[in-house]
Design a protein around this motif. Structure first.
Motif, short mmCIF file in Angstrom:
data_model
loop_
_atom_site.label_atom_id
_atom_site.label_comp_id
_atom_site.label_asym_id
_atom_site.label_seq_id
_atom_site.Cartn_x
_atom_site.Cartn_y
_atom_site.Cartn_z
N THR A 335 0.83 -1.20 0.00
CA THR A 335 0.00 0.00 0.00
C THR A 335 0.87 1.25 0.00
N CYS A 338 2.50 1.48 -3.47
CA CYS A 338 1.54 1.90 -4.50
C CYS A 338 1.22 3.39 -4.35
N THR A 372 -6.24 -2.53 -3.57
CA THR A 372 -5.34 -1.50 -3.03
C THR A 372 -5.29 -0.31 -3.98
N GLN A 373 -5.17 -0.62 -5.27
CA GLN A 373 -5.13 0.46 -6.25
C GLN A 373 -6.49 1.14 -6.38
N LEU A 376 -6.97 3.56 -3.47
CA LEU A 376 -6.16 4.78 -3.57
C LEU A 376 -6.68 5.70 -4.67
#
Length: 630
Positions: A335, A338, A372-373, A376
């Protein structure tokens, strides 16, 4: 609405600090010195300003200061304008985010097909396929992509030496959908220099470029090659070394593609750069920003106009930082990585699933990686700000210093005849290994902590099982760059402990001989227990008010090694007697939790356990002594 007095100039610009008293750097230094003195630090004996005691140094020799100010302000231009430090596009990723690219290399084509479709249906925007011996069989590429709308989802190949066959299979998949060559997008991923870095074999860049150039005219939207810096990172190299190697690879491919017939602008547009993103978010952000400036300088010297000098970047979360033990912590690492990749302006980002180091990732791990992407992008809105790190005195200074060191390494590689020659003669391996040796020392001394492995380990944690991933080519050539993981040596000790437990029913153990009240010995006993568990050695607590009680508890523990834990005051009064009592009770080795001193050495201890000690050597020696399985 009226503006409060003293908060705006005559031009209307806000002066946000106007209502606060002015503070000088000297005043700040005096406050720093005061806090350090209260912590027991001898500030007056330190050379330089007191903040130097709070500084750290990167593996490139860059000093990270605790405070940056206007003296560190560096003009970095505007997004989409040379030198592209602030991004290759004026709008950044605001319009459509970055490309969410996931990696697939399952050797079972049916399983890979299901996983690819699941990813694309749940937020992934492009597919990165590992092909050949370490992934999807070349002749099954079409099957894996059977459910993919190839006109919408680009495919990036990673085929190693099999790039010609892989490209043919990919083109066949397009043809089977009646899609014209002009619709082919993504990247063929041709990278003979990256393959040479990993195997030690000499790269044939010219042959690869001739093949790639022959495919270019009919496929204007297809990138052809990857200039990959991750082999340097995964071998333990520094940020500047990764930068220099990636840009040197880009230059080599630029030369070869133009020699093969492409014009300069087209050749530059066909290259994608790949960098590792790790959990040091600021170094990752600065690395990506510095990389764009370096490529701008290269292409400017080549004569490209400004609008053709942008760098296409693919950031992939670091494989070196991933752990097999306590793998769920990898979610936090990826995380952070990224986040840094997005803030740093990467065009495409790949998040490795948290169980990657264990083998083939399962569905949950892949889901968390892509989410996770998504989180974000969609919830944290990272992409809605263009270059959010821009203007930070720290980030701008760090970017500039990484640029300087990265450029210096690039020049060293060029002076050696280019990256291919620098790899073949062992120069790259030598330089990278020198950094790895420094890094390994810091890992061993726990100055580079690994949460869940070298810090806060859990011996009772069940080990996750995964199907083994296909093995990547491994070479023992002296000029090859090995793939290293930072946690590997600690995890090897944990594996030995698990094997001993399976064979004998008990782990190697150390008795913690605690002296005095709980408040006196708790800090050092907790520290020692954590350190021993990092090597798979079970701490057994016990002791009492004095030496005889500690010896009696040791005798009942069945341990062979004891570690005395208490305060310096108690040591001065009881260390020698405790060591003697433990020896009489059968202790074959006696350690002490605390820093070495002549007085304590005279007490007869065999070693010391303290913050900054060589934990890896200590734990390996103890494992050998206690007969841990190999």
């Amino acid at each position: 609405m009226s503006v409060p007095e003293n908060t705006a100039t005559t031009t209307g610009a806000l002066t946000l600090a106007a209502d606060f008293p002015s503070v000088s750097k000297e005043q700040w230094r005096d406050l720093v010195a005061g806090v350090l003195r209260k912590s027991g630090v001898d500030v007056d004996a330190a050379s330089g300003a007191p903040e130097s005691l709070l500084s750290t140094t990167t593996y490139d020799g860059i000093t990270i200061q605790p405070l940056y100010d206007r003296d560190d302000d560096i003009e970095s231009g505007f997004p989409g304008i040379a030198p592209f430090i602030r991004g290759a596009r004026p709008q950044g990723a605001v319009a459509d985010g970055w490309d969410v690219r996931q990696y697939h290399a399952h050797p079972d084509a049916a399983a890979a097909r299901r996983a690819v479709l699941e990813d694309l249906e749940n937020g992934v925007t492009s597919i990165w396929l590992g092909v050949g011996a370490a992934g999807v069989p070349v002749d099954r590429i079409g099957e894996v992509l059977a459910d993919v709308h190839l006109d919408l989802a680009p495919v990036v190949l990673d085929a190693g030496a099999d790039y010609e066959a892989a490209a043919a299979a990919l083109f066949t998949a397009y043809a089977d959908r009646d899609l014209p060559d002009s619709a082919v997008s993504g990247n063929l991923g041709i990278d003979p220099l990256g393959l040479a870095a990993r195997t030690g074999e000499r790269a044939d860049v010219a042959a690869a470029a001739r093949f790639a150039a022959g495919l270019a005219a009919a496929r204007p939207g297809l990138r052809l090659v990857v200039a990959d810096g991750t082999p340097v990172h995964e071998a333990g190299g520094s940020e500047a070394q990764e930068l220099g190697a990636a840009v040197a690879a880009g230059v080599a491919y630029l030369r070869a593609l133009t020699d093969a017939g492409l014009d300069l602008a087209d050749a530059a547009a066909r290259i994608e750069f790949r960098f590792a993103a790790d959990d040091d978010q600021f170094l990752t952000i600065a690395k990506l920003r510095a990389a764009r400036a370096m490529w701008n300088r290269v292409t400017e010297v080549c004569g490209l106009p400004e609008e053709r000098r942008g760098m296409r970047q693919h950031a992939v979360t670091s494989a070196a930082m991933m752990t097999r033990r306590d793998p769920y912590v990898n979610m936090l690492r990826t995380t952070l990585a990224c986040f840094a990749a997005g803030v740093g302006g990467a065009d495409a980002v790949t998040v490795r699933p948290f169980d990657t180091a264990l083998g083939l990732p399962d569905a949950l791990a892949r889901r968390i990686a892509r989410n996770t992407q998504s989180l974000l992008l969609e919830e944290s809105h990272i992409a809605r700000v263009i270059d959010p790190a821009g203007g930070s005195f720290y980030v701008e200074r760090l970017t500039a210093e990484l640029y300087q060191r990265g450029w210096a390494f690039f020049q060293e590689l060029e002076a050696a005849g280019g990256l291919a020659e620098a790899l073949a003669c062992g120069l790259v391996a030598e330089r990278v290994d020198a950094v790895w040796q420094q890094r390994r020392v810091n890992l061993a001394h726990r100055r580079d902590p690994l949460t869940g492995v070298s810090e806060f380990p859990n011996l009772d944690e069940p080990v996750l099982e995964r199907d083994p991933a296909p093995a990547a080519p491994v070479s023992d050539a002296p000029n090859a760059l090995p793939a290293r993981r930072y946690a590997a040596e600690y995890e090897a000790l944990r594996d030995r402990s698990d094997a001993t437990l399976a064979e004998t029913g008990a782990r190697p153990r150390v008795f913690l001989a605690t002296l005095g009240p709980v408040a006196v010995h708790t800090a050092r006993a907790t520290f020692a227990a954590n350190l021993f568990q990092a090597g798979g050695i079970e701490p057994v607590s016990g002791g009492g008010a004095g030496p005889q009680e500690a010896a009696a508890a040791f005798r009942e523990s069945g341990a062979r090694v004891a570690c005395v834990c208490s305060s310096d005051r108690v040591y001065a009064e009881q260390a020698a007697a405790t060591v003697a009592a433990l020896r009489e009770a059968g202790a074959e080795r006696v350690l002490l939790a605390g820093k070495p001193s002549d007085d304590l050495s005279a007490a007869g201890v065999d070693g010391f356990v303290f913050s900054g000690c060589d934990a890896l050597t200590l734990l390996t020696d103890l494992s050998d002594f206690l007969g841990a399985a190999r």
